[in-house]
Design a protein around this motif. Structure first.
Motif, short mmCIF file in Angstrom:
data_model
loop_
_atom_site.label_atom_id
_atom_site.label_comp_id
_atom_site.label_asym_id
_atom_site.label_seq_id
_atom_site.Cartn_x
_atom_site.Cartn_y
_atom_site.Cartn_z
N GLU A 29 11.90 39.62 77.82
CA GLU A 29 11.23 39.79 76.45
C GLU A 29 10.65 38.64 75.53
O GLU A 29 9.49 38.54 75.01
CB GLU A 29 12.44 40.39 75.50
N GLN A 32 7.23 37.99 77.47
CA GLN A 32 6.41 38.72 76.99
C GLN A 32 5.82 38.43 75.74
O GLN A 32 4.34 38.57 75.43
CB GLN A 32 6.96 40.07 77.18
N ASP A 33 6.50 37.86 74.77
CA ASP A 33 6.16 37.67 73.47
C ASP A 33 5.17 36.24 73.49
O ASP A 33 4.27 36.14 72.63
CB ASP A 33 7.37 37.24 72.38
#
Length: 80
Positions: A29, A32-33
């Protein structure tokens, strides 16, 4: 349903086969950010792989990058 197996997929500007780095669910996560900014501005980013290794990527040499789930069957990568 299989456990998710996220991975960072990198397509280098020079071509060739994509590089695949298995990630933990937590780190996927965060990576991905950061991907849009890293691809736009370049720079080096270090990440920890699922097996505990640290990988540093110079995004100046990356043409495309995304996080995908390796446990999905039948589809892999960017799809329309």
């Amino acid at each position: 349903m299989a456990d998710p197996k996220p991975a960072l997929i990198l397509h280098l500007s020079a071509g060739g086969e994509p590089l695949i780095f298995p990630l933990t669910a937590d780190s996927s996560e965060a990576v991905q950010d950061k991907l849009p900014d890293l691809l736009k501005h370049g720079g080096v980013h270090s990440l920890e792989t699922r097996d505990g290794n640290t990988v540093s990527v110079n995004f100046v040499h990356v043409a495309a990058a995304y996080v995908d789930d390796l446990s999905r069957k039948g589809k892999f990568g960017l799809s329309v």
